[in-house]
Each structure stands twice: as structure tokens, then as C-alpha cells.
Design an enzyme around this catalytic site. Sequence first.
Site, mmCIF file in Angstrom:
data_model
loop_
_atom_site.group_PDB
_atom_site.id
_atom_site.type_symbol
_atom_site.label_atom_id
_atom_site.label_comp_id
_atom_site.label_asym_id
_atom_site.label_seq_id
_atom_site.Cartn_x
_atom_site.Cartn_y
_atom_site.Cartn_z
ATOM 1 N N PHE A 79 -18.775 -5.513 -3.968
ATOM 2 C CA PHE A 79 -20.026 -5.981 -3.622
ATOM 3 C C PHE A 79 -21.311 -5.895 -4.314
ATOM 4 C CE2 PHE A 79 -18.131 -6.503 0.813
ATOM 5 C CZ PHE A 79 -17.136 -7.415 0.465
ATOM 6 N N TYR A 97 0.561 4.459 -2.058
ATOM 7 C CA TYR A 97 -0.480 5.503 -1.919
ATOM 8 C C TYR A 97 -0.088 6.313 -0.344
ATOM 9 C CZ TYR A 97 -5.606 6.870 -1.169
ATOM 10 O OH TYR A 97 -6.674 7.746 -1.061
ATOM 11 N N ARG A 145 0.713 -1.184 0.006
ATOM 12 C CA ARG A 145 0.162 -0.202 0.042
ATOM 13 C C ARG A 145 0.904 1.107 0.064
ATOM 14 N NH1 ARG A 145 -5.665 -0.132 2.339
ATOM 15 N NH2 ARG A 145 -6.059 -2.391 2.080
ATOM 16 N N PRO A 154 -5.396 -3.669 6.437
ATOM 17 C CA PRO A 154 -5.656 -3.000 7.632
ATOM 18 C C PRO A 154 -6.703 -3.724 8.511
ATOM 19 C CG PRO A 154 -5.249 -1.029 6.219
ATOM 20 C CD PRO A 154 -5.339 -2.472 5.622
HETATM 21 N N1 UDP Z 1 -12.815 -5.902 0.361
HETATM 22 C C1 UDP Z 1 -13.293 -7.492 0.482
HETATM 23 N N2 UDP Z 1 -13.979 -7.879 -0.744
HETATM 24 C C2 UDP Z 1 -13.633 -6.795 -2.129
HETATM 25 C C3 UDP Z 1 -13.182 -5.562 -1.636
HETATM 26 C C4 UDP Z 1 -12.477 -5.132 -0.479
HETATM 27 O O1 UDP Z 1 -13.539 -8.195 1.238
HETATM 28 O O2 UDP Z 1 -14.291 -7.146 -2.966
HETATM 29 C C5 UDP Z 1 -12.260 -5.733 1.856
HETATM 30 C C6 UDP Z 1 -10.532 -5.511 1.830
HETATM 31 O O3 UDP Z 1 -9.942 -6.503 1.911
HETATM 32 C C7 UDP Z 1 -10.820 -4.421 3.102
HETATM 33 C C8 UDP Z 1 -12.053 -3.755 3.173
HETATM 34 O O4 UDP Z 1 -12.869 -4.727 2.295
HETATM 35 O O5 UDP Z 1 -10.519 -5.258 4.128
HETATM 36 C C9 UDP Z 1 -12.249 -2.357 2.519
HETATM 37 O O6 UDP Z 1 -11.379 -2.531 1.214
HETATM 38 P P1 UDP Z 1 -11.366 -1.112 0.295
HETATM 39 O O7 UDP Z 1 -10.669 -1.748 -0.930
HETATM 40 O O8 UDP Z 1 -12.780 -0.704 0.209
HETATM 41 O O9 UDP Z 1 -10.597 -0.251 1.001
HETATM 42 P P2 UDP Z 1 -9.392 -0.074 2.017
HETATM 43 O O10 UDP Z 1 -9.768 0.551 3.303
HETATM 44 O O11 UDP Z 1 -8.784 -1.481 2.271
HETATM 45 O O12 UDP Z 1 -8.547 0.621 1.343
#
Ligand code: UDP
Length: 328
Positions: A199, A153, A150, A282
Amino acid sequence: MHGITRKDRRAVLVAGGSGFIGSHLVDRLLQRTDLERLVVVDNLWTGSRQNLAHFDDPRLSLEVESAEIFATSQRFDEIIHLASPASPRWYMSDPARTIRANISGAFNLLGLLKPGGRFCFSSTSEVYGDPLVSPQPESYRGSVDCTGPRSSYDESKRCTEALLFETQRTQGLDVRVVRLFNVYGPRTRIDDGRAISNFISQALTTGVLTVYGDGLQSRSWGYVDDIVDGLERFFWRDNISYRGPLNIGNDYEVPVLEIAKFICSLVPGSSIVHHEPVPQDPTNRCPDLTLAKRILPGWEAATGYRDGIRQTLEWFQSQLAAPAAAQA
Ligand code: UDP
């Protein structure tokens, strides 16, 4: 324009204004009666022309160019730098480009600011990394792996914060920096890849929602209208001397699995499949909003995830129906 003299009229540049949050901010900027001209600079990497298609305002123009190389003889009273992918799927796909967009973008855009102008920047809760304290106040210095997946970013946002606050300290730059927590809502790309949008688009297409790991990792999900309310007040509407950083988000933390289950309950026939956990995902993230509530009295991200997701689902349904309707 009653009461607004020529000298009060503002030239504003929004880098990343065709993106998800940027285009919502453009909605708000165009309501300003002191706005003389609004230039959106966007290379359409993750942004989309479609996000600005509903505007018919002669003050608005779109320059399809990257923030780090956009050149013009115009100078701006206010610059808002949002030009960066925010979804891990997108920023991890081209880390060098992500770093350039944030850091070189800030350097280039600073050169387009009028003397005394204001520079606003959207930083991120990712500066806290995988946090060891919860909720995270602005004073928390974070737990970031500077060579991890990460890092392009996280570290480019951190470095840009350093650039801006150090320019403020040494040259008196009028700066406003927010740290945004997870944001979702209409105008997210269908292929954005972040949890809620992924989702929803999965529920509406394949019917299979991919939860990474056990789904017990949690986030604080902010509905875009609430978040942009906070940005509008902090960036230009309220008379605030505090420059940031300021956490903006919803402080109600919800596990990913609960979000996925709720979306399944709205779309009959959809189901959840668990995938391998994502490296360095995280485990939690939640803003401490003490400062935001003091700086922006009365502001809160009041939309609960159930209402916000219902509205986002409706928007995705309309987007997925649109090409079919056009073909028909
Ligand atoms: N996540 C998931 N399935 C997905 C996309 C994301 O389980 O199809 C999980 C991801 O592993 C993380 C959380 O959802 O724990 C939030 O992910 P996102 O990419 O929205 O944002 P982040 O806070 O990780 O930058």
C-alpha cells in the site's frame, strides 16, 4: 569486553540476515560485547546487500549462499534460521525453493552447530492457517490446507518446527522457536507485496492501493522494532528455559481496509481499488500473547499502526528518492 573470557565469546550465524527482519536482528547482535564473529548467510533472493550496507564491523561477514547448501569448516555457538521468503507473493512464486529454504536449510544449518549450541528459528502465525479460534494460543493446532496455495510456506514452517522439537526431544538440542505474526517496517522490499509495504509503495508511485476482496479480513500488525525486541530477548538476552513455540506479534487486530484508508489519508491523491479476493486468504489472525507476557515480562508490541506506518512511509519515501538523488 570486561569480564568476557575467550571461552565466552560467541560465533553466531544468521541465515537470512540480509533480509527485512534478519538485518534488524544483525543490528542487535552487533551490540553484543560477547560476539566474536557474525556470519550472515543469504542468497539475496528476497534479502538485499543494502540492508547490511550501514555496518562497518570487522566481526561481520556476508556469505552469499543458500542456507541449504552453505558449507564451512567453522562451527557456531548460536544459529538463527530466518532464511525464507515471508511474503505470499514471493513464496508462492517458487514453492519448492521455499520448502527447501526452510526444511533443507534447517537440516544443513544443524550440522554447523557446535555441540551444546543454540538453534533459533522464526516460524510463523501461518502455522495456524485460517484460524477457527481467536486469538490463537500456541496450543492451537491450526487449520491449514496442506495442498493449498499457502502450503509451501505453512507446511515447511510446521515441518521445521517438528524437526527442531523432535531433535530437542531425542538429542537435547537447545532450541528456540518463535511464531511471528504480520511484521512491517523499514527495510521491507519496495516490491515485497505484503499489505502495508504494498500500500505504501503504491500510494507513492501509482497512487492506487489494491485491496483484495472487501478488505474486512484482519491482521495484527507488528512494528519491526517491537518484534525484534522480543526476538532479542527470547533468542539470547534473557535467561529463559522455555524453548517455544512462542507467539510474537501485536495483538491489536485491524482490518486491511482500515490500513489502506489510513495510508490514503497520509498520501494526498491516493485512492483504493478493490480486486478479486485471494484464494484461501485467512479471514483473521491475532496472537494470544499470554505466554509471551509471562516469558518476556514487560515486553509488548507497543507501537500502534498509525505511528508505525508513518515511520515506514518516511523510510519508503527516502528509498524512492534515493535513486533520483544519485542520478542528479
Ligand atoms: N492484501 C491486500 N492488498 C495487497 C496486499 C495484501 O488487500 O496489496 C491483503 C491480503 O489479501 C491479506 C492481508 O492484506 O488479507 C495481509 O496480506 P499480507 O500479504 O501482508 O500477509 P498475510 O497475512 O496474508 O500472509
